[in-house]
Design an enzyme around this catalytic site. Structure first.
Site, PDB file in Angstrom:
ATOM      1  N   GLY A   1      -0.975  -5.627  -2.721  1.00  0.00           N
ATOM      2  CA  GLY A   1       0.211  -6.470  -2.499  1.00  0.00           C
ATOM      3  C   GLY A   1       0.049  -7.363  -1.285  1.00  0.00           C
ATOM      4  O   GLY A   1      -0.938  -7.275  -0.540  1.00  0.00           O
TER       5      GLY A   1
ATOM      6  N   SER B   1       0.828  -1.196   0.000  1.00  0.00           N
ATOM      7  CA  SER B   1       0.000   0.000   0.000  1.00  0.00           C
ATOM      8  C   SER B   1       0.874   1.263   0.000  1.00  0.00           C
ATOM      9  O   SER B   1       1.810   1.379   0.794  1.00  0.00           O
ATOM     10  CB  SER B   1      -0.896  -0.019   1.231  1.00  0.00           C
ATOM     11  OG  SER B   1      -1.698   1.116   1.219  1.00  0.00           O
ATOM     12  N   GLY B   2       0.585   2.163  -0.918  1.00  0.00           N
ATOM     13  CA  GLY B   2       1.335   3.415  -0.989  1.00  0.00           C
ATOM     14  C   GLY B   2       2.578   3.331  -1.864  1.00  0.00           C
ATOM     15  O   GLY B   2       3.320   4.304  -1.992  1.00  0.00           O
TER      16      GLY B   2
ATOM     17  N   THR C   1      -1.429   2.478  -8.216  1.00  0.00           N
ATOM     18  CA  THR C   1      -2.501   3.200  -8.893  1.00  0.00           C
ATOM     19  C   THR C   1      -1.925   4.341  -9.728  1.00  0.00           C
ATOM     20  O   THR C   1      -2.354   4.583 -10.846  1.00  0.00           O
ATOM     21  CB  THR C   1      -3.512   3.711  -7.849  1.00  0.00           C
ATOM     22  OG1 THR C   1      -3.963   2.569  -7.119  1.00  0.00           O
ATOM     23  CG2 THR C   1      -4.697   4.395  -8.480  1.00  0.00           C
TER      24      THR C   1
ATOM     25  N   ASN D   1      -1.500   5.206   3.242  1.00  0.00           N
ATOM     26  CA  ASN D   1      -1.607   5.927   1.969  1.00  0.00           C
ATOM     27  C   ASN D   1      -2.841   6.833   2.006  1.00  0.00           C
ATOM     28  O   ASN D   1      -3.939   6.370   2.303  1.00  0.00           O
ATOM     29  CB  ASN D   1      -1.723   4.893   0.831  1.00  0.00           C
ATOM     30  CG  ASN D   1      -1.819   5.519  -0.541  1.00  0.00           C
ATOM     31  OD1 ASN D   1      -1.758   6.739  -0.685  1.00  0.00           O
ATOM     32  ND2 ASN D   1      -1.973   4.682  -1.557  1.00  0.00           N
TER      33      ASN D   1
ATOM     34  N   SER E   1      -5.584   5.430  -0.698  1.00  0.00           N
ATOM     35  CA  SER E   1      -5.411   3.978  -0.808  1.00  0.00           C
ATOM     36  C   SER E   1      -6.605   3.323  -1.512  1.00  0.00           C
ATOM     37  O   SER E   1      -7.763   3.562  -1.151  1.00  0.00           O
ATOM     38  CB  SER E   1      -5.268   3.402   0.600  1.00  0.00           C
ATOM     39  OG  SER E   1      -5.013   2.041   0.527  1.00  0.00           O
ATOM     40  N   SER E   2      -6.313   2.509  -2.516  1.00  0.00           N
ATOM     41  CA  SER E   2      -7.396   1.796  -3.218  1.00  0.00           C
ATOM     42  C   SER E   2      -7.884   0.673  -2.308  1.00  0.00           C
ATOM     43  O   SER E   2      -7.090  -0.129  -1.857  1.00  0.00           O
ATOM     44  CB  SER E   2      -6.887   1.156  -4.505  1.00  0.00           C
ATOM     45  OG  SER E   2      -5.998   1.991  -5.167  1.00  0.00           O
TER      46      SER E   2
ATOM     47  N   GLU F   1       0.159  -8.858   2.278  1.00  0.00           N
ATOM     48  CA  GLU F   1      -0.053  -8.152   3.545  1.00  0.00           C
ATOM     49  C   GLU F   1       0.237  -9.055   4.738  1.00  0.00           C
ATOM     50  O   GLU F   1      -0.155 -10.220   4.742  1.00  0.00           O
ATOM     51  CB  GLU F   1      -1.512  -7.659   3.643  1.00  0.00           C
ATOM     52  CG  GLU F   1      -1.805  -6.507   2.711  1.00  0.00           C
ATOM     53  CD  GLU F   1      -3.174  -5.877   2.931  1.00  0.00           C
ATOM     54  OE1 GLU F   1      -4.007  -6.435   3.677  1.00  0.00           O
ATOM     55  OE2 GLU F   1      -3.399  -4.806   2.341  1.00  0.00           O
TER      56      GLU F   1
HETATM   57  P1  ATP Z   1      -2.724   1.294  -2.300  1.00  0.00           P
HETATM   58  O1  ATP Z   1      -2.423  -0.165  -2.332  1.00  0.00           O
HETATM   59  O2  ATP Z   1      -2.903   1.797  -0.908  1.00  0.00           O
HETATM   60  O3  ATP Z   1      -3.831   1.683  -3.208  1.00  0.00           O
HETATM   61  P2  ATP Z   1      -0.853   2.290  -4.252  1.00  0.00           P
HETATM   62  O4  ATP Z   1       0.291   1.350  -4.447  1.00  0.00           O
HETATM   63  O5  ATP Z   1      -1.907   2.285  -5.260  1.00  0.00           O
HETATM   64  O6  ATP Z   1      -1.405   2.061  -2.786  1.00  0.00           O
HETATM   65  P3  ATP Z   1      -0.566   5.055  -4.980  1.00  0.00           P
HETATM   66  O7  ATP Z   1      -1.853   5.566  -4.507  1.00  0.00           O
HETATM   67  O8  ATP Z   1      -0.386   4.794  -6.419  1.00  0.00           O
HETATM   68  O9  ATP Z   1      -0.206   3.745  -4.124  1.00  0.00           O
HETATM   69  O10 ATP Z   1       0.623   6.016  -4.542  1.00  0.00           O
HETATM   70  C1  ATP Z   1       0.662   6.619  -3.268  1.00  0.00           C
HETATM   71  C2  ATP Z   1       1.126   8.049  -3.389  1.00  0.00           C
HETATM   72  O11 ATP Z   1       2.503   8.079  -3.742  1.00  0.00           O
HETATM   73  C3  ATP Z   1       0.434   8.834  -4.496  1.00  0.00           C
HETATM   74  O12 ATP Z   1      -0.751   9.415  -4.036  1.00  0.00           O
HETATM   75  C4  ATP Z   1       1.471   9.880  -4.844  1.00  0.00           C
HETATM   76  O13 ATP Z   1       1.422  10.944  -3.928  1.00  0.00           O
HETATM   77  C5  ATP Z   1       2.780   9.158  -4.611  1.00  0.00           C
HETATM   78  N1  ATP Z   1       3.341   8.612  -5.857  1.00  0.00           N
HETATM   79  C6  ATP Z   1       3.240   7.345  -6.306  1.00  0.00           C
HETATM   80  N2  ATP Z   1       3.904   7.189  -7.447  1.00  0.00           N
HETATM   81  C7  ATP Z   1       4.429   8.387  -7.754  1.00  0.00           C
HETATM   82  C8  ATP Z   1       5.243   8.885  -8.830  1.00  0.00           C
HETATM   83  N3  ATP Z   1       5.637   8.093  -9.806  1.00  0.00           N
HETATM   84  N4  ATP Z   1       5.616  10.168  -8.793  1.00  0.00           N
HETATM   85  C9  ATP Z   1       5.243  10.989  -7.791  1.00  0.00           C
HETATM   86  N5  ATP Z   1       4.483  10.583  -6.748  1.00  0.00           N
HETATM   87  C10 ATP Z   1       4.085   9.308  -6.721  1.00  0.00           C
HETATM   88 MG    MG Z   2      -3.913   2.077  -5.188  1.00  0.00          MG
END
Ligand code: ATP
Ligand code: MG
Length: 725
Positions: free
Chosen positions: A417, A134-135, A139, A190, A193-194, A419
């Protein structure tokens, strides 16, 4: 040889000599500037430590992407990186004759998949599996890839087509803010977070233009509607309506400024994701008009008011629970927004009906306070989950292309991912089960890809004793007995069974599995599964109940009485309509348990993935605070293990850990040809070997293998050290 070298007096030659020596030593000791290594399989030796050091070195110079064989490792920058995702950058990767020669990037993966679909005579569907904790940036990555395809997969020629394409692409992109508003929430890990898994198929026609898309979702965390951990929040959409409603809407939705809701914790935090206007605009583009939107938001407001209904114990157990004046007011408002008869809502929440006897006599029993709370929460979860499914359906109908208009697709999987928390339950079991399945798919593909590559290169090799994770999957889902089957059986038998009994059953029935860990220290009833990414302890308390996910029939009956135009669609009285509501059948058949439904959707996903050429992006979170320029080794290490990169490295180590293209090698060690006559015979073009009729043609890698052996042989002379045996 060294004397021979020293004999040359020109300083430029001396420099060449020194840099050559350093080059060879660096090359062979793996100490080349780490931040320049763009593929982790080039790190020498391939160990977790060197991989970690390489990633850290790259991160510190703002290099966020690194190849790891057929996987791309993506480090989260946690800051805007100017130009990294610009349309110009997209076009650069798209226009490159060999995008893999450019710096590692998600656009390399994007372009590769796009070309794979295009270049083959028999088009093959592609998929990109984006994983990470997560984070980590899954996404974000998926969104960027969707934007990439929206830019490159359009017709540059016809303006008319372009307009159509723009519309469909815009719709596809608009699905993101809508799904994120309803399916994402701010968590401890996050801010965005999705809370669901997502697989989107981007559909392409013969001309490689995107003509549509289809979305499939997995396991929405619906409990969040009614229950949020401290410091976390509900789904973004609830905050959006409370913050973004106009004065008139506030009146309509009963959301006066300053009102507080139990199910709306931490409203003071302002997030980028709180933008109601963006969601509304995107909904409009998807064909969800303003009156329909208003209906949706009214339902959501109704749920918020429902959350404010607090029950108090009644003095007489036989009597329904008490309500304060405030709670009564909340019931009234909620009933009015959901267009339900107020009395019926109140009665359904507080009174259980039981049918018994041959005549199916109806008995009515007052619920305890805890039961009332459960029924209230269940009602909210039921409405929200159906609303979410319905939205996905509407989005699909808005972006789905006519089957005749597309021939291939690129699938993007944004999946939760692996957990492992101190307290793991059914949700983690499902998530980790999905990750086991994906890991198995990955390993099978990776092994196959390596085998094919080595065969083309003409290298002799063999993999040693590589264990895949089938044993763990057998433990979780195998037949006839597995953890899933045992939990399902408990649901089917519907017998009172304690958490300790379930633990004993699992431990005795599956004792033979090497993946069932020992559980001697835990005081709580639990069992341990040794996953590929590490052992996880699952608590058995509440597991069976969660797997049943029971919905009292009175609740569905109540919602079927609603006059609200959206609720009548979500809860039709005609069962035929009900089956049409969601073709995948998610959350529909009461007999199906959560695990069974999840297993079925996972199998369907795997079937799709197996018919595609997969690509993998492993997102890594360099620190849990979301800080730029901070790389915490311990945290990254555990993710490298959890995302299975360790396994990939093991497989790579079993193969050939160093890969240098013939051309690069020739450029770098050209000097040797002049300095070392012994080795120079190896400096030939691998493909010119055809000219020697008695020799079979050698691939690049085989040539390099011979060349390296020669260099190792002459190294002591070059560096002035004794030859090692
Ligand atoms: P979850 O499993 O909780 O949904 P996730 O893996 O989908 O998590 P994201 O929401 O894609 O995580 O990313 C978390 C945060 O990290 C984003 O809101 C953004 O602020 C930052 N982030 C992620 N990737 C990038 C990037 N390539 N460039 C800049 N900031 C990023
Ligand atoms: Mg996500």
């Amino acid at each position: 040889m060294l004397q021979q070298l020293n004999g040359h007096s020109s300083s430029s030659h001396d420099q060449s000599k020194v840099s050559l020596r350093e080059d060879i030593q660096e090359f062979l000791s793996g100490e080349a500037p780490l931040h320049q290594l763009d593929d982790l399989t080039k790190v020498n030796p391939v160990t977790l430590e060197t991989v970690l050091r390489c990633l850290q070195a790259r991160y510190m110079v703002d290099t966020f992407y690194t190849n790891a064989g057929c996987t791309l490792v993506a480090l989260n920058p946690f800051k805007p990186v100017p130009g990294l995702y610009s349309p110009e950058m997209m076009r650069e990767y798209h226009a490159a004759s060999q995008p893999q020669k450019l710096k590692p990037h998600i656009f390399t993966v994007g372009e590769q998949t796009y070309r794979n679909v295009k270049s083959l005579i028999e088009p093959v569907n592609q998929s990109i599996v984006v994983s990470g904790e997560s984070g980590a940036g899954k996404t974000w990555t998926s969104r960027c890839l969707m934007k990439f395809y929206a830019v490159v997969a359009t017709s540059p020629t016809s303006w008319e087509n372009h307009k159509i394409a723009e519309r469909i692409e815009q719709r596809i992109l608009n699905s993101n803010p809508v799904m994120e508003a309803f399916g994402n929430a701010c968590t401890l890990r996050n801010d965005n977070s999705s809370r669901f898994g997502k697989f989107i198929q981007l559909q392409l026609n013969r001309a490689q233009q995107m003509t549509g898309a289809a979305v499939q979702t997995y396991l929405l965390e619906k409990t969040r509607v009614a229950c949020q951990a401290s410091s976390e929040r509900n789904f973004h959409i609830f905050y959006q309506i409370c913050k973004g409603a106009s004065e008139e809407e506030r009146v309509q939705w009963h959301l006066p400024k300053g009102s507080t809701f139990s199910w709306l914790p931490n409203p003071e935090r302002t997030l980028e994701e709180d933008c109601f206007e963006v969601t509304r605009e995107a909904m409009l583009h998807l064909g969800i008009d303003t009156p329909t939107q208003n209906n949706i938001f009214k339902v959501l407001a109704g749920l918020l008011h429902l959350g404010n209904v607090q029950f108090a114990d009644s003095e007489d157990e036989a009597q329904p629970c008490q309500l304060t004046e405030e709670a009564k007011c909340s019931v009234r408002t909620s009933a009015s927004l959901l267009q339900l008869p107020e009395n019926m809502l109140l009665e359904t929440l507080r009174i259980r009906t039981i049918r018994a006897g041959r005549q199916q006599q109806v008995f009515r029993k007052a619920c305890s306070r805890a039961e009332c709370d459960t029924r209230r929460d269940c009602l909210a979860k039921l409405v929200y989950a159906r609303l979410f499914d319905w939205l996905v359906l509407v989005i699909n109908s808005s972006i789905y292309a006519d089957p005749d208009s597309w021939t291939t697709f690129i699938g993007l999987l944004d999946v939760y991912g692996f957990e492992s928390f101190p307290d793991n339950s059914l949700e983690q079991l499902c998530i980790n089960y999905a990750n086991e399945k994906l890991q198995q798919h990955f390993v099978a593909h990776y092994l196959r890809a390596q085998q094919e590559e080595y065969a083309v290169e003409g290298l002799e090799w063999s993999f040693v004793n590589y264990q895949d994770n089938q044993t763990c999957l057998d433990l979780i889902e195998g037949s006839p007995i597995s953890i899933c089957s045992l939990i399902n059986e408990e649901c089917r038998l519907n017998r009172p069974s304690s958490a300790a009994q379930l633990q004993t059953r699992i431990e005795s029935a599956l004792a033979g599995s090497p993946c069932l860990g020992h559980n001697k220290l835990s005081r709580e009833p639990s069992f341990v599964v040794v996953h590929f990414a590490g052992p996880v302890r699952y608590h058995t308390a509440g597991l069976v109940e969660k797997n049943k996910d029971p919905v009292p029939p009175e609740l569905t009956g109540l919602l079927q009485q609603s006059q609200h135009s959206l609720l009548t669609v979500l809860f039709p009285t005609d069962p035929k309509e009900k089956t049409q509501e969601k073709p995948s059948g998610q959350n529909r058949t009461p007999a199906l348990t959560v695990v069974s439904k999840f297993k079925a959707s996972l199998e369907q996903l795997l079937r799709i993935l197996q018919n595609t050429t997969p690509h993998y992006i492993r997102c890594i979170k360099p620190n849990s605070q979301g800080q730029p320029q901070s790389f915490l080794q311990e945290e990254v290490l555990s993710q490298l293990e959890a995302c299975g990169l360790v396994e990939t490295i093991h497989i790579s180590a079993a193969g050939f850990p160093i890969r240098v293209s013939h051309q690069n090698f020739m450029e770098r060690y050209e000097l040797l040809r002049r300095l070392c006559p012994q080795a120079s015979s190896s400096f030939h073009n691998p493909y010119s070997a055809k000219e020697h009729s008695e020799q079979p043609p050698q691939g690049e890698a085989a040539t390099l293998q011979t060349l390296l052996q020669d260099i190792l042989h002459i190294l002591p002379a070059l560096t002035g050290t004794a030859a090692t045996p």
